[in-house]
Design an enzyme around this catalytic site. Structure first.
Site, PDB file in Angstrom:
ATOM      1  CG  HIS A 116      25.471  34.701  87.300  1.00 16.37           C
ATOM      2  ND1 HIS A 116      24.310  34.792  86.584  1.00 16.37           N
ATOM      3  CD2 HIS A 116      25.297  35.496  88.373  1.00 16.37           C
ATOM      4  CE1 HIS A 116      23.488  35.610  87.192  1.00 16.37           C
ATOM      5  NE2 HIS A 116      24.050  36.047  88.287  1.00 16.37           N
TER       6      HIS A 116
HETATM    7  C1  UD1 Z   1      26.304  39.797  91.093  1.00 19.00           C
HETATM    8  C2  UD1 Z   1      25.028  39.871  91.906  1.00 19.00           C
HETATM    9  C3  UD1 Z   1      23.945  39.055  91.223  1.00 19.00           C
HETATM   10  C4  UD1 Z   1      23.781  39.437  89.762  1.00 19.00           C
HETATM   11  C5  UD1 Z   1      25.141  39.319  89.067  1.00 19.00           C
HETATM   12  C6  UD1 Z   1      25.051  39.701  87.607  1.00 19.00           C
HETATM   13  C7  UD1 Z   1      25.261  40.097  94.353  1.00 19.00           C
HETATM   14  C8  UD1 Z   1      25.099  39.388  95.628  1.00 19.00           C
HETATM   15  N1  UD1 Z   1      25.200  39.327  93.237  1.00 19.00           N
HETATM   16  O1  UD1 Z   1      26.777  38.454  91.161  1.00 19.00           O
HETATM   17  O2  UD1 Z   1      22.715  39.287  91.893  1.00 19.00           O
HETATM   18  O3  UD1 Z   1      22.835  38.595  89.124  1.00 19.00           O
HETATM   19  O4  UD1 Z   1      26.065  40.170  89.748  1.00 19.00           O
HETATM   20  O5  UD1 Z   1      26.263  39.706  86.975  1.00 19.00           O
HETATM   21  O6  UD1 Z   1      25.440  41.282  94.348  1.00 19.00           O
HETATM   22  N2  UD1 Z   1      34.072  39.753  88.294  1.00 19.00           N
HETATM   23  C9  UD1 Z   1      34.931  40.100  87.273  1.00 19.00           C
HETATM   24  N3  UD1 Z   1      34.659  41.246  86.574  1.00 19.00           N
HETATM   25  C10 UD1 Z   1      33.621  42.048  86.871  1.00 19.00           C
HETATM   26  C11 UD1 Z   1      32.754  41.669  87.915  1.00 19.00           C
HETATM   27  C12 UD1 Z   1      32.977  40.515  88.604  1.00 19.00           C
HETATM   28  O7  UD1 Z   1      35.894  39.411  86.990  1.00 19.00           O
HETATM   29  O8  UD1 Z   1      33.449  43.091  86.236  1.00 19.00           O
HETATM   30  C13 UD1 Z   1      34.340  38.563  89.085  1.00 19.00           C
HETATM   31  C14 UD1 Z   1      34.574  38.941  90.537  1.00 19.00           C
HETATM   32  O9  UD1 Z   1      35.884  39.247  90.766  1.00 19.00           O
HETATM   33  C15 UD1 Z   1      34.097  37.730  91.292  1.00 19.00           C
HETATM   34  C16 UD1 Z   1      33.047  37.138  90.371  1.00 19.00           C
HETATM   35  O10 UD1 Z   1      33.213  37.724  89.087  1.00 19.00           O
HETATM   36  O11 UD1 Z   1      35.137  36.792  91.446  1.00 19.00           O
HETATM   37  C17 UD1 Z   1      31.667  37.398  90.889  1.00 19.00           C
HETATM   38  O12 UD1 Z   1      31.379  38.800  91.026  1.00 19.00           O
HETATM   39  P1  UD1 Z   1      30.440  39.347  92.201  1.00 19.00           P
HETATM   40  O13 UD1 Z   1      30.286  40.811  92.090  1.00 19.00           O
HETATM   41  O14 UD1 Z   1      30.923  38.780  93.484  1.00 19.00           O
HETATM   42  O15 UD1 Z   1      29.045  38.703  92.024  1.00 19.00           O
HETATM   43  P2  UD1 Z   1      28.288  38.118  90.785  1.00 19.00           P
HETATM   44  O16 UD1 Z   1      28.425  36.642  90.814  1.00 19.00           O
HETATM   45  O17 UD1 Z   1      28.680  38.843  89.539  1.00 19.00           O
END
Ligand code: UD1
Length: 371
Positions: free
Chosen positions: A201
């Site tokens: 990811h």
């Molecule tokens: C975040 C953390 C990362 C951690 C990871 C674990 C930061 C900078 N990054 O990255 O360190 O290793 O989480 O999962 O804080 N999304 C969903 N559902 C959810 C959560 C996220 O669909 O419950 C989607 C979001 O809308 C977004 C993408 O996943 O488009 C990424 O989510 P985001 O919170 O931006 O960061 P992660 O890549 O999950």
């Protein structure tokens, strides 16, 4: 004594659970759990609370997704009035996610003490958003809890006085130790007996179409020798769809799953022949479990998993991945040991420091240093 815990994203939940639990034994401590809502799906958040026995958050800031600036700023704006009203004595932040740095910034400017759980980790790669979060959070923290000696060394190099650093061990391993017996009793139907477990990811691996395509092609090649089970993070799913890479990807030998709950994922980790990942926490969990881990990154903020554990950095070199996989399949994988203080009691050591009994925790830290 009022202790606030700030969590927001999946890797925070297994870290907060043991600290919450250990602090319950100290009757003068009143705890408040704040969920920023950075991760909001049941599969990324709710089910972890349930399985890890974390109580419902007292406050949910419901920030949801957004760019780094927007997400961090939303958390800061929404958390400030909560902290101003409750006036905690200390705010604990966990790991390296946006929720961690946002809360540390707000609290340090309000003059509220900040404690950082999992301090001092460094990949020395500022392309990673998490590295920026680690650097800033550690500079702003009053009390720094490190999982391993490299953390102490990094912090002191950055000018943080030794008196503020407590080596307590790895809280994430506390959750693993507690739930491994449950996970080992969990059998998921319909999966092959022998498989590689994959997670992916990191923005650097999944946000560029050519890079993601090349990694997926490598995984398809891996699947010819060993079945691949891939519980995909929402970010990775979104990118695969966006870049039109789904075609031909799901085969009998390469299975995509939704993100898994903690216990189910732990069950798969403990049974996997090998784990292929770009996660931070999974490098640590495989080291504890003695399962070979091939990390699709050029660096790691968790070097002890390489020096002592089962982790091998393969970067994005398909040849290196193939060579390391061949070693695993031939039973010649790297053997590791469990790092000191990764023993299921890190949360208790943190609680002792916070509750004003740091002597025993410091004694633990010194014992760790002399090993
Ligand atoms: C975040 C953390 C990362 C951690 C990871 C674990 C930061 C900078 N990054 O990255 O360190 O290793 O989480 O999962 O804080 N999304 C969903 N559902 C959810 C959560 C996220 O669909 O419950 C989607 C979001 O809308 C977004 C993408 O996943 O488009 C990424 O989510 P985001 O919170 O931006 O960061 P992660 O890549 O999950």
């Amino acid at each position: 004594m009022k202790v606030f815990h700030i969590v927001g994203a999946r890797p925070n939940f297994m870290k907060v659970a043991p600290v919450l639990n250990a602090l319950r034994a100290h009757k003068h401590v009143v705890q408040t759990l704040v969920h920023t809502g950075q991760h909001y799906d049941t599969t990324m958040s709710g089910v972890f609370f349930e399985q890890l026995g974390i109580p419902d958050p007292d406050v949910n800031l419901a920030v949801g997704p957004g760019s780094h600036a927007k997400q961090t700023a939303e958390i800061m704006m929404r958390i400030e009035p909560v902290v101003l009203e409750a006036k905690p004595d200390i705010v604990l932040v966990y790991g390296d996610v946006n929720s961690t740095v946002a809360a540390a910034l707000v609290c340090s400017k309000l003059g509220v003490r900040v404690g950082h759980v999992e301090a001092g980790l460094r990949s020395f790669d500022r392309v990673m958003p998490e590295e920026i979060n680690r650097l800033v959070t550690d500079q702003l923290s009053d009390v720094l809890f490190t999982p391993s000696e490299d953390g102490d060394i990094n912090l002191q190099r950055e000018g943080i006085p030794a008196a503020r650093i407590f080596r307590v061990g790895n809280v994430m391993i506390d959750s693993l130790v507690k739930l491994l017996p449950v996970a080992q009793g969990h059998i998921r139907n319909g999966l092959p007996d022998r498989f590689a477990l994959v997670t992916l990811h990191r923005p650097i691996n999944v946000d560029d179409s050519a890079t993601l395509r090349s990694i997926l092609q490598s995984l398809l090649k891996v699947s010819r020798d060993l079945a691949v089970v891939f519980p995909a993070h929402p970010r990775t799913r979104q990118r695969i769809a966006e870049f039109g890479l789904e075609f031909g990807l799901t085969t009998d030998r390469l299975r995509f799953l939704d993100p898994l709950p903690y216990i189910e994922f732990l069950a798969l980790q403990s049974r996997a022949q090998v784990v292929i990942t770009d996660s931070g926490g999974i490098q640590e969990e495989t080291t504890y479990l003695g399962v070979p881990c091939l990390t699709l990154r050029e660096n790691t903020e968790r070097p002890v998993t390489v020096s002592l554990g089962t982790n091998v950095l393969v970067g994005r070199d398909p040849e290196k991945l193939r060579a390391e996989l061949a070693l695993v399949l031939a039973g010649k994988q790297k053997k590791g040991t469990i790092p000191p203080q990764w023993d299921g009691h890190a949360g208790e050591r943190i609680a002792q420091v916070l509750a004003g009994e740091p002597e025993s925790a410091v004694a633990h830290a010194k014992a760790g240093r002399s090993r």
